[in-house]
Design a protein around this motif. Structure first.
Motif, short mmCIF file in Angstrom:
data_model
loop_
_atom_site.label_atom_id
_atom_site.label_comp_id
_atom_site.label_asym_id
_atom_site.label_seq_id
_atom_site.Cartn_x
_atom_site.Cartn_y
_atom_site.Cartn_z
N ASP A 46 22.64 -10.46 -5.10
CA ASP A 46 21.86 -11.70 -5.01
C ASP A 46 20.52 -11.55 -5.73
OD1 ASP A 46 23.75 -13.14 -3.66
OD2 ASP A 46 22.88 -12.84 -1.68
N LYS A 47 19.88 -10.41 -5.55
CA LYS A 47 18.60 -10.19 -6.22
C LYS A 47 18.79 -10.01 -7.72
CE LYS A 47 16.22 -7.98 -2.28
NZ LYS A 47 15.09 -8.91 -2.24
N ALA A 48 19.89 -9.37 -8.10
CA ALA A 48 20.11 -9.06 -9.51
C ALA A 48 20.41 -10.31 -10.34
CB ALA A 48 21.25 -8.06 -9.66
N THR A 49 20.98 -11.35 -9.70
CA THR A 49 21.38 -12.54 -10.45
C THR A 49 20.20 -13.23 -11.13
OG1 THR A 49 23.29 -12.88 -9.00
CG2 THR A 49 22.55 -14.76 -10.30
N PRO A 50 19.14 -13.62 -10.42
CA PRO A 50 18.00 -14.23 -11.14
C PRO A 50 17.26 -13.23 -12.03
CG PRO A 50 17.48 -13.94 -8.81
CD PRO A 50 18.92 -13.62 -8.96
N TYR A 51 17.25 -11.95 -11.63
CA TYR A 51 16.61 -10.94 -12.48
C TYR A 51 17.30 -10.85 -13.83
CZ TYR A 51 13.90 -9.12 -8.52
OH TYR A 51 13.02 -8.98 -7.48
N TYR A 52 18.62 -10.92 -13.82
CA TYR A 52 19.37 -10.80 -15.07
C TYR A 52 19.10 -12.00 -15.98
CZ TYR A 52 23.25 -10.10 -18.29
OH TYR A 52 24.01 -9.90 -19.42
N PHE A 67 22.71 -3.44 -15.79
CA PHE A 67 22.44 -2.24 -15.00
C PHE A 67 20.99 -2.21 -14.52
CE2 PHE A 67 26.27 -0.45 -17.11
CZ PHE A 67 26.93 -0.02 -15.98
N GLY A 68 20.07 -2.65 -15.38
CA GLY A 68 18.67 -2.69 -14.98
C GLY A 68 18.43 -3.64 -13.82
N ALA A 69 19.07 -4.81 -13.87
CA ALA A 69 18.93 -5.79 -12.78
C ALA A 69 19.51 -5.25 -11.48
CB ALA A 69 19.62 -7.10 -13.17
N LEU A 70 20.65 -4.57 -11.58
CA LEU A 70 21.25 -3.97 -10.38
C LEU A 70 20.36 -2.86 -9.82
CD1 LEU A 70 24.99 -3.81 -11.51
CD2 LEU A 70 24.02 -5.30 -9.76
N LEU A 71 19.78 -2.07 -10.71
CA LEU A 71 18.87 -1.01 -10.26
C LEU A 71 17.67 -1.61 -9.55
CD1 LEU A 71 17.93 1.95 -10.19
CD2 LEU A 71 16.91 1.57 -12.46
N TRP A 72 17.11 -2.67 -10.09
CA TRP A 72 15.96 -3.33 -9.46
C TRP A 72 16.34 -3.88 -8.08
CZ3 TRP A 72 13.07 -1.62 -13.17
CH2 TRP A 72 11.71 -1.90 -13.19
N GLY A 73 17.52 -4.50 -8.02
CA GLY A 73 17.98 -5.02 -6.74
C GLY A 73 18.20 -3.93 -5.73
N PHE A 74 18.76 -2.81 -6.18
CA PHE A 74 18.99 -1.68 -5.29
C PHE A 74 17.67 -1.13 -4.76
CE2 PHE A 74 18.93 2.98 -5.01
CZ PHE A 74 19.81 3.18 -3.95
N LEU A 75 16.70 -0.95 -5.63
CA LEU A 75 15.42 -0.39 -5.21
C LEU A 75 14.70 -1.32 -4.22
CD1 LEU A 75 14.12 1.09 -8.59
CD2 LEU A 75 15.00 2.35 -6.62
N GLU A 76 14.73 -2.61 -4.50
CA GLU A 76 14.05 -3.54 -3.60
C GLU A 76 14.74 -3.61 -2.24
OE1 GLU A 76 13.28 -7.34 -5.24
OE2 GLU A 76 11.91 -6.57 -6.78
#
Length: 372
Positions: free
Chosen positions: A61-67, A303-312
């Motif tokens: 969910d977090k990675a979607t708008p980040y991407y 991958f960057g968006a998923l990493l950001w979502g994972f960290l948050e």
């Protein structure tokens, strides 16, 4: 003719991100150790919590708008433009699109048609807001960095001005929050149950984000327009000499970047909040960081968006365990800084190796069998 596997060209895309993540882990370890926290148990705690089914759904969910935000920034980067205005573009786009979707005169419009209208309005508004910076650049020579920063501030002012109860906002009884009217349920996009082991779904808009990534890859990598855009960004003088209209490319790139930016606020609008609120914001700057981390490549940015979502997501468990969640922010910032440095170093090494290879290939061997 056989295509030789060129490992030299793969150095920057492979080594730089891995090196950046490794540096971020080292710096974070030092911060944890200085703070008296155990390093490896902390990382193990983050990994265990972040890999749970509920956390994976939240991460997506977090990675979607980040991407989407990263793709919007990357379009500008590929043209040599620094569109810092993604944040303002998507905020004003989401506000006006949400206000249209929840307006009373839209009640007779079917839900599917209203969804399409919301998406189109968001893209048009985002493109128009970015187009202001493009016009200033091609007509008056104003740097897009300066103009988009100022347009972010103006967009914030417009949002605050319009999101009031006497204009586009409404206020529920007993609540202090002012939002746009709540979208009717037939305009909501259902979550997708793609993560097993949890009842939590993932934003249905993730499908649109994936399609945007594919379109970005195809348009910039497989079309004449994309070639012209990249050529104008890499060497404007050479592009103009070859017949490319550099000013037209600037306008096109900014309009396209703004159109994608307009989509950034829609995953939450359709899938979670169902209205625009004042809390929406900040996703644009995160997208710039992810675009840098992913080197403007659609898969790298994913991958960057998923990493950001994972960290948050992992930051939540750190806070509960008494470990400063700002450790995650340090990891994110260090990763972006490190990847920029790493790419510069690996690019320099790659150029040296390629120059050496060219020199060896064109070198003329000394004649044999000739005596003095």
């Amino acid at each position: 003719m056989k295509t030789r596997f060129d490992w030299v060209r793969l150095l920057p895309p492979l080594i730089a991100p891995l090196g950046a993540i490794l540096i971020a882990l080292v710096v974070s370890s030092i911060v944890l150790a200085v703070g008296g926290k155990e390093v490896f148990p902390t990382f193990e705690l983050m990994l265990d919590y972040g890999s749970q089914p509920g956390s994976i759904a939240a991460m997506l969910d977090k990675a979607t708008p980040y991407y989407l935000s990263a793709v919007a920034a990357a379009i500008g980067f590929r043209m040599g433009l620094f569109n810092i205005g993604v944040d303002g573009q998507y905020r004003i786009a989401a506000l006006l699109a949400a206000a249209l979707g929840g307006a009373s005169f839209m009640d007779a419009v079917p839900g599917v048609v209203r969804i399409v209208l919301i998406v189109l309005v968001a893209m048009l508004v985002g493109a128009a807001w970015a187009g202001l910076a493009a016009l200033l650049k091609v007509t008056r020579g104003v740097s897009e960095v300066i103009s988009t920063i100022m347009l972010n501030t103006i967009a914030g002012g417009f949002v605050a001005f319009l999101l009031t109860t006497d204009k586009l906002g409404v206020q529920a009884a007993g609540s202090n929050a002012v939002t746009t009217p709540i979208l009717p349920k037939d305009v909501w996009i259902s979550d997708l149950p793609i993560v097993s082991g949890t009842k939590d779904g993932v934003f249905g808009f993730i499908v649109v984000a994936a399609l945007v990534g594919v379109a970005y890859w195809f348009l910039l990598g497989r079309t004449r327009f994309g070639f012209d855009l990249r050529a104008a960004g890499a060497n404007p003088s050479a592009a103009v000499a070859s017949g490319v209209d550099a000013k037209r490319m600037v306008i096109a790139a900014m309009l396209l970047s703004g159109a994608v930016a307009g989509l950034v606020g829609l995953p939450q609008l359709f899938g979670e909040q169902h209205a625009f609120t004042e809390s929406v914001g900040g996703l644009g700057f995160t997208g710039i960081a992810i675009a840098l981390l992913g080197r403007n490549h659609p898969i790298g940015m994913a991958f960057g968006a998923l990493l950001w979502g994972f960290l948050e997501r992992s930051a939540q468990i750190l806070d509960l365990e008494g470990i400063p969640k700002e450790t995650v922010t340090i990891m994110q910032g260090t990763a972006v800084l490190a990847v920029v440095v790493a790419y510069e170093l690996t690019s320099h090494v790659t150029k040296r190796l390629q120059q050496k290879r060219v020199g060896e290939s064109v070198a003329t061997p000394a004649p044999t069998g000739v005596s003095a």
